[in-house]
Scaffold this motif. Structure first.
Motif, PDB file in Angstrom:
ATOM      1  N   ALA A   1       4.472 -14.466 -71.814  1.00  0.00           N
ATOM      2  CA  ALA A   1       5.404 -13.873 -70.840  1.00  0.00           C
ATOM      3  C   ALA A   1       5.048 -12.428 -70.526  1.00  0.00           C
ATOM      4  CB  ALA A   1       6.823 -13.957 -71.379  1.00  0.00           C
ATOM      5  N   GLY A   2       4.189 -11.802 -71.342  1.00  0.00           N
ATOM      6  CA  GLY A   2       3.771 -10.428 -71.062  1.00  0.00           C
ATOM      7  C   GLY A   2       4.304  -9.402 -72.051  1.00  0.00           C
ATOM      8  N   VAL A   3       4.971  -9.860 -73.118  1.00  0.00           N
ATOM      9  CA  VAL A   3       5.493  -8.919 -74.106  1.00  0.00           C
ATOM     10  C   VAL A   3       4.329  -8.413 -74.970  1.00  0.00           C
ATOM     11  CG1 VAL A   3       7.065  -8.617 -76.059  1.00  0.00           C
ATOM     12  CG2 VAL A   3       7.713 -10.091 -74.153  1.00  0.00           C
ATOM     13  N   VAL A   4       4.183  -7.083 -75.069  1.00  0.00           N
ATOM     14  CA  VAL A   4       3.077  -6.501 -75.827  1.00  0.00           C
ATOM     15  C   VAL A   4       3.506  -6.333 -77.286  1.00  0.00           C
ATOM     16  CG1 VAL A   4       1.495  -4.551 -76.002  1.00  0.00           C
ATOM     17  CG2 VAL A   4       2.288  -5.307 -73.761  1.00  0.00           C
TER      18      VAL A   4
ATOM     19  N   TYR B   1      -3.472 -16.664 -64.309  1.00  0.00           N
ATOM     20  CA  TYR B   1      -3.280 -18.080 -64.033  1.00  0.00           C
ATOM     21  C   TYR B   1      -3.125 -18.872 -65.332  1.00  0.00           C
ATOM     22  CZ  TYR B   1      -4.174 -22.809 -62.595  1.00  0.00           C
ATOM     23  OH  TYR B   1      -4.058 -24.158 -62.427  1.00  0.00           O
ATOM     24  N   ASP B   2      -3.974 -18.542 -66.318  1.00  0.00           N
ATOM     25  CA  ASP B   2      -3.944 -19.299 -67.572  1.00  0.00           C
ATOM     26  C   ASP B   2      -3.066 -18.654 -68.638  1.00  0.00           C
ATOM     27  OD1 ASP B   2      -5.795 -20.877 -66.313  1.00  0.00           O
ATOM     28  OD2 ASP B   2      -7.508 -19.827 -67.167  1.00  0.00           O
ATOM     29  N   ASN B   3      -2.430 -17.541 -68.300  1.00  0.00           N
ATOM     30  CA  ASN B   3      -1.530 -16.877 -69.253  1.00  0.00           C
ATOM     31  C   ASN B   3      -2.225 -16.422 -70.532  1.00  0.00           C
ATOM     32  OD1 ASN B   3       0.862 -16.582 -68.021  1.00  0.00           O
ATOM     33  ND2 ASN B   3       1.748 -18.508 -68.738  1.00  0.00           N
ATOM     34  N   GLN B   4      -3.508 -16.077 -70.436  1.00  0.00           N
ATOM     35  CA  GLN B   4      -4.205 -15.560 -71.626  1.00  0.00           C
ATOM     36  C   GLN B   4      -4.488 -14.077 -71.396  1.00  0.00           C
ATOM     37  OE1 GLN B   4      -7.685 -17.934 -72.505  1.00  0.00           O
ATOM     38  NE2 GLN B   4      -6.624 -19.815 -72.006  1.00  0.00           N
ATOM     39  N   LYS B   5      -3.428 -13.297 -71.423  1.00  0.00           N
ATOM     40  CA  LYS B   5      -3.574 -11.890 -71.032  1.00  0.00           C
ATOM     41  C   LYS B   5      -4.378 -11.085 -72.051  1.00  0.00           C
ATOM     42  CE  LYS B   5       0.539 -11.979 -68.214  1.00  0.00           C
ATOM     43  NZ  LYS B   5       0.975 -13.370 -68.483  1.00  0.00           N
ATOM     44  N   GLY B   6      -4.232 -11.398 -73.333  1.00  0.00           N
ATOM     45  CA  GLY B   6      -4.971 -10.680 -74.372  1.00  0.00           C
ATOM     46  C   GLY B   6      -6.476 -10.827 -74.203  1.00  0.00           C
TER      47      GLY B   6
ATOM     48  N   ASP C   1       4.056 -14.704 -61.024  1.00  0.00           N
ATOM     49  CA  ASP C   1       3.869 -14.551 -62.472  1.00  0.00           C
ATOM     50  C   ASP C   1       3.368 -13.155 -62.817  1.00  0.00           C
ATOM     51  OD1 ASP C   1       4.807 -17.002 -63.175  1.00  0.00           O
ATOM     52  OD2 ASP C   1       2.859 -17.982 -63.065  1.00  0.00           O
ATOM     53  N   THR C   2       2.483 -12.624 -61.979  1.00  0.00           N
ATOM     54  CA  THR C   2       1.938 -11.287 -62.229  1.00  0.00           C
ATOM     55  C   THR C   2       3.049 -10.244 -62.161  1.00  0.00           C
ATOM     56  OG1 THR C   2       0.042 -12.056 -60.995  1.00  0.00           O
ATOM     57  CG2 THR C   2       0.067  -9.742 -61.548  1.00  0.00           C
ATOM     58  N   VAL C   3       3.876 -10.349 -61.119  1.00  0.00           N
ATOM     59  CA  VAL C   3       4.967  -9.383 -60.950  1.00  0.00           C
ATOM     60  C   VAL C   3       5.917  -9.454 -62.141  1.00  0.00           C
ATOM     61  CG1 VAL C   3       7.018  -8.874 -59.551  1.00  0.00           C
ATOM     62  CG2 VAL C   3       4.842  -9.313 -58.433  1.00  0.00           C
ATOM     63  N   VAL C   4       6.290 -10.678 -62.517  1.00  0.00           N
ATOM     64  CA  VAL C   4       7.278 -10.827 -63.594  1.00  0.00           C
ATOM     65  C   VAL C   4       6.706 -10.342 -64.923  1.00  0.00           C
ATOM     66  CG1 VAL C   4       8.708 -12.460 -64.871  1.00  0.00           C
ATOM     67  CG2 VAL C   4       8.450 -12.708 -62.412  1.00  0.00           C
ATOM     68  N   SER C   5       5.457 -10.729 -65.234  1.00  0.00           N
ATOM     69  CA  SER C   5       4.921 -10.309 -66.544  1.00  0.00           C
ATOM     70  C   SER C   5       4.711  -8.795 -66.593  1.00  0.00           C
ATOM     71  CB  SER C   5       3.650 -11.068 -66.902  1.00  0.00           C
ATOM     72  OG  SER C   5       2.638 -10.766 -66.002  1.00  0.00           O
ATOM     73  N   THR C   6       4.375  -8.184 -65.441  1.00  0.00           N
ATOM     74  CA  THR C   6       4.235  -6.723 -65.433  1.00  0.00           C
ATOM     75  C   THR C   6       5.590  -6.068 -65.703  1.00  0.00           C
ATOM     76  OG1 THR C   6       2.545  -7.007 -63.759  1.00  0.00           O
ATOM     77  CG2 THR C   6       3.320  -4.779 -64.091  1.00  0.00           C
ATOM     78  N   ARG C   7       6.629  -6.612 -65.064  1.00  0.00           N
ATOM     79  CA  ARG C   7       7.977  -6.050 -65.288  1.00  0.00           C
ATOM     80  C   ARG C   7       8.396  -6.218 -66.754  1.00  0.00           C
ATOM     81  NH1 ARG C   7      10.705  -6.559 -59.935  1.00  0.00           N
ATOM     82  NH2 ARG C   7       9.088  -5.631 -58.639  1.00  0.00           N
TER      83      ARG C   7
ATOM     84  N   PRO D   1      13.591  -8.795 -64.499  1.00  0.00           N
ATOM     85  CA  PRO D   1      14.698  -8.971 -63.539  1.00  0.00           C
ATOM     86  C   PRO D   1      15.918  -9.565 -64.243  1.00  0.00           C
ATOM     87  CG  PRO D   1      13.067 -10.705 -63.282  1.00  0.00           C
ATOM     88  CD  PRO D   1      12.494  -9.733 -64.262  1.00  0.00           C
ATOM     89  N   ASP D   2      17.076  -9.436 -63.613  1.00  0.00           N
ATOM     90  CA  ASP D   2      18.261 -10.077 -64.184  1.00  0.00           C
ATOM     91  C   ASP D   2      18.218 -11.574 -63.900  1.00  0.00           C
ATOM     92  OD1 ASP D   2      19.828  -7.733 -65.139  1.00  0.00           O
ATOM     93  OD2 ASP D   2      19.616  -7.143 -63.045  1.00  0.00           O
ATOM     94  N   ILE D   3      17.808 -11.903 -62.655  1.00  0.00           N
ATOM     95  CA  ILE D   3      17.753 -13.314 -62.263  1.00  0.00           C
ATOM     96  C   ILE D   3      16.363 -13.595 -61.691  1.00  0.00           C
ATOM     97  CG2 ILE D   3      18.712 -15.051 -60.695  1.00  0.00           C
ATOM     98  CD1 ILE D   3      21.351 -13.473 -60.779  1.00  0.00           C
ATOM     99  N   LEU D   4      15.786 -14.706 -62.112  1.00  0.00           N
ATOM    100  CA  LEU D   4      14.434 -15.055 -61.647  1.00  0.00           C
ATOM    101  C   LEU D   4      14.403 -16.499 -61.170  1.00  0.00           C
ATOM    102  CD1 LEU D   4      11.309 -14.575 -61.456  1.00  0.00           C
ATOM    103  CD2 LEU D   4      11.167 -15.368 -63.824  1.00  0.00           C
ATOM    104  N   ASN D   5      13.692 -16.709 -60.086  1.00  0.00           N
ATOM    105  CA  ASN D   5      13.456 -18.051 -59.554  1.00  0.00           C
ATOM    106  C   ASN D   5      11.971 -18.355 -59.774  1.00  0.00           C
ATOM    107  OD1 ASN D   5      13.207 -19.167 -56.092  1.00  0.00           O
ATOM    108  ND2 ASN D   5      13.354 -20.380 -57.941  1.00  0.00           N
ATOM    109  N   ASN D   6      11.670 -19.360 -60.591  1.00  0.00           N
ATOM    110  CA  ASN D   6      10.276 -19.667 -60.920  1.00  0.00           C
ATOM    111  C   ASN D   6      10.198 -21.132 -61.337  1.00  0.00           C
ATOM    112  OD1 ASN D   6       7.573 -19.376 -61.472  1.00  0.00           O
ATOM    113  ND2 ASN D   6       7.802 -17.703 -62.929  1.00  0.00           N
ATOM    114  N   ASP D   7       8.996 -21.645 -61.561  1.00  0.00           N
ATOM    115  CA  ASP D   7       8.910 -23.026 -62.018  1.00  0.00           C
ATOM    116  C   ASP D   7       8.915 -23.114 -63.548  1.00  0.00           C
ATOM    117  OD1 ASP D   7       6.457 -21.809 -62.068  1.00  0.00           O
ATOM    118  OD2 ASP D   7       5.339 -23.453 -61.156  1.00  0.00           O
TER     119      ASP D   7
END
Lengths: 294, 418
Positions: A45-48, A259-264, B78-84, B91-97
């Motif tokens: 999800a991007g948590v470091v 795309y593959d969620n392998q950020k590390g 996905d890029t925007v959300v993971s950066t946030r 975000p408080d509310i997200l629409n995604n698959d």
């Protein structure tokens, strides 16, 4: 009287300060962050998370596509930089000669460089499309072919197309950098060489190339960096498909990160790419500069 | 002394006023919505919702809540959300698959914390089941689409063949089309790109009694049925029955080829007719069920997206925040708003309360709703789904270049288990 030397001492730094600040904020700081991330655990999800003992680097080297992609990157950089330098040099020589319409020719040559890479790549993608591509349409209308040809039958051919597009868009940069170098050569050298009985090739080897070399060196180093980091052409035309067989380092790390969620592992790959570039550019500069000194 | 007391009282009063004022401040919800089509942004932020927009209408009905709503393209979502998330500003509310990766990191609020019982009961139960992990529902479906086979009726009539219902019939039909048109028309469309290669996988394995999960719900991709199904699909390519570059030709390329009459059969979502109409393609077509392997049970492919709410532990009044999120959902799914949203984008609904109105506005919806009932969905609640999704696409692409399907799927299974 004493203030003048102090002012002189500090003045360069004052003038450099805005650039240093900008570079620090937008270049050095992000590079530092990427180095830190490459050694940290990053969740899908991007948590470091915490330092993970170079696990990202191990994962990057173990990536099944890594070997193929390194090979592709080498072919991509060498072919695009090599051929665009050669063809760009020839173009610059042609544009330096005096002929009618030289200005128009120079403007036309700069077009590919002045157009965004994504647009260029998309246009080429349409040109070589099998079913309704422009190339097929033109050849069918001219009666040269009887039915549509699949111009991208195998991934090797697709990669060759990508290299071709890369060369096409890079030629103007080389041509104009070399042209600037050519224009600065005093005509007296050529006159002297002619008096000494030198022909075209002799003048090229002994006058033109040595005098253009400084511009060519800068241009090649910049090109290695640009081409290595080039993303839009491959991403637009094949997205690295099939199965990463047309990926280069940069497109692979993008796919792994976003795309593959392998950020590390992706950040580790970007650090590896950065190191490779530093070494390549450094070695090239050292070799060429040493030769110049000699 | 009196003066000091008066001053202290005045300060207290001022503080109290400030506190009261602070309480009256509206709650701001940061919302990220996926861009489904050219109309999404206009509906939420422009004037595409009966001359106004969703945000304005919602804020008018709920003056205590402000929406900071962004519409983000699927490519960047996905890029925007993971950066946030990395910057601690989810975000408080997200629409995604997908949602499972957020659950694994403990970032989501359970739906029961904010969704009213009335609204929760309105969702199709089979949809809700797809968002449950560890017996907790973490997201609600916002819409769905179903896939069907579309055939160019003119081509089939010209060649003199019927719509294929089995894999054997499909091969015969493809051969007949190849023979008739001598390569000018591709019989069968396959998209094995990184865009939607997982859908191609599902079309074949689900119609061969295979799938992504075993009986215990574990991710198992290398079953014999799956190997047989993918070998069949790759066989169609090897025999020259498909579009020439399945690894790089996306569904949209195939849809264009279908519209232009260059492709005879394609598996596509229920929005294909509106896509063809928008692009002014004039093609006569019919829909049918996906062909199955002889003796296998048919399995339609459904795709569903979701709305989820992120935790924000720093927010002072959690109850008020949860209530605001609940109000957003109730307003969004109210038939007077939701029917317009679903029909505008050409999708299928996720709540019962809008079905009647949708069928009334477009009777063809009923057939799709029936398909939806029998649909299978990707196992997105499995935290390793993303490995499987990316993996099956890679397997397909390797197989297209000559790789052995069984060995490739075995390797992928080892990666999933590892």
């Amino acid at each position: 009287m004493n203030t003048i030397p102090i002012r002189h001492k500090w003045e360069p730094y004052v003038w450099l300060l805005p650039s240093i600040l900008l570079m620090s904020i937008f270049v050095v700081f992000p590079i530092g962050i990427v180095f830190k991330l490459s050694m940290s655990e990053i969740s899908k999800a991007g948590v470091v998370g915490a330092w993970n003992n170079f696990a990202n680097f191990r994962a990057a080297f173990r990536d099944p596509a890594f070997g193929t992609v390194m090979q592709n990157t080498a072919v991509w950089v060498v072919s695009v930089v090599g051929l665009s330098t050669l063809l760009g040099f020839v173009t610059a020589m042609a544009l330096n000669a005096e002929f009618r319409g030289r200005r128009v020719a120079r403007s036309i040559v700069v077009f590919p460089w002045a157009t965004s890479l994504v647009i260029q790549a998309s246009v080429w993608n349409y040109i070589i499309k099998g079913e309704y591509g422009n190339l097929n349409n033109v050849l069918l209308n001219l009666g040269i072919i009887k039915s549509a040809v699949n111009w991208r039958a195998t991934y090797q051919i697709e990669f060759a197309w990508e290299c071709g597009v890369g060369i096409f868009v890079t030629i103007p940069f080389v041509a104009f950098t070399v042209l600037a170098g050519l224009q600065s050569i005093d005509n007296a050298y050529y006159e002297a060489a002619t008096v000494d009985g030198a022909g075209f090739w002799r003048k090229l080897w002994n006058v033109t190339i040595p005098l253009v070399k400084p511009s060519l060196t800068v241009c090649t180093v910049l090109n290695i960096i640009y081409v290595f980091n080039s993303f839009p052409i491959i991403y637009t035309i094949t997205k690295g498909a099939p199965a990463n067989k047309t990926d280069t380092m940069v497109t692979l790390l993008y796919m792994r990160a976003f795309y593959d969620n392998q950020k590390g592992p992706a950040t580790a790959m970007s650090v590896i790419g950065f190191a490779i570039l530093c070494v390549c550019a450094g070695v090239y500069m050292m070799v060429t500069m040493r030769k110049e000194e000699q | 002394m009196k003066r000091m007391l008066a001053l202290a009282l005045a300060m207290l009063l001022a503080l109290g006023c400030c506190a009261a004022f602070a309480e009256a401040e509206p709650i701001t919800l940061n919302v990220i919505i996926a861009q489904y089509g050219p109309n999404t942004e206009n509906w939420f932020l422009g004037n595409g919702m009966d001359g106004t927009n969703f945000v304005a209408k919602f804020e008018e009905a709920n003056p205590d809540i402000k929406l900071n709503l962004e519409v983000v393209s699927w490519n960047d979502l996905d890029t925007v959300v993971s950066t946030r998330i990395s910057n601690n500003s989810a975000p408080d509310i997200l629409n995604n698959d997908n949602f499972s990766e957020y659950v694994v990191d403990g970032l989501l609020l359970p739906v029961s914390d904010y969704c009213t019982d009335e609204l929760f009961a309105d969702f199709f139960p089979s949809f809700i089941e797809q968002s449950i992990m560890d017996d907790v529902c973490w997201a609600v479906p916002d819409l769905a689409s179903a896939r069907a086979l579309y055939v160019n009726t003119d081509i089939l009539a010209e060649v003199g063949i019927e719509v294929p219902t089995t894999w054997a019939e499909l091969e015969d039909a493809c051969q007949a089309i190849v023979d008739f048109y001598n390569g000018d028309v591709y019989p069968w469309g396959i998209d094995m790109t990184t865009d939607e290669g997982q859908a191609a996988f599902s079309y074949y394995v689900w119609n061969n009694d295979g799938g992504f999960l075993d009986a215990d719900g574990n991710l198992v991709v290398n079953s014999d049925k799956n190997v047989e199904a993918i070998e069949y699909a790759i066989g169609l390519y090897n025999k020259g029955f498909t579009n020439p570059n399945p690894a790089t030709q996306t569904r949209y390329d195939l849809q264009d080829m279908f519209g232009a009459g260059k492709l005879a059969m394609i598996i596509a979502p229920n929005q294909l007719p509106s896509y063809l109409k928008d692009k002014s393609y004039e093609v006569n077509f019919a829909t049918a069920a996906l062909p199955v392997n002889e003796g296998a049970a048919p399995g339609a492919t459904g795709v569903m997206d979701r709305i989820m709410a992120f935790k924000n532990d720093a927010y002072p009044d959690q109850a008020a925040r949860n209530e605001a999120i609940g109000k957003f959902l109730s307003f969004f799914y109210a038939p007077e708003n939701y029917v317009g949203w679903v029909s505008m984008e050409g999708f299928l609904p996720a709540v019962n309360s809008s079905v009647a109105a949708l069928v009334e506005s477009d009777p063809s919806f009923q057939a799709w709703l029936d398909v939806l009932d029998s649909c299978k969905f990707y196992p997105t609640a499995n935290p390793k789904w993303d490995v499987a999704r990316q993996g099956v696409i890679e397997v397909e692409q390797q197989a297209l270049t000559g790789g052995d399907v069984k060995a490739l799927l075995d390797d992928l299974q080892a990666k999933i288990d590892g």
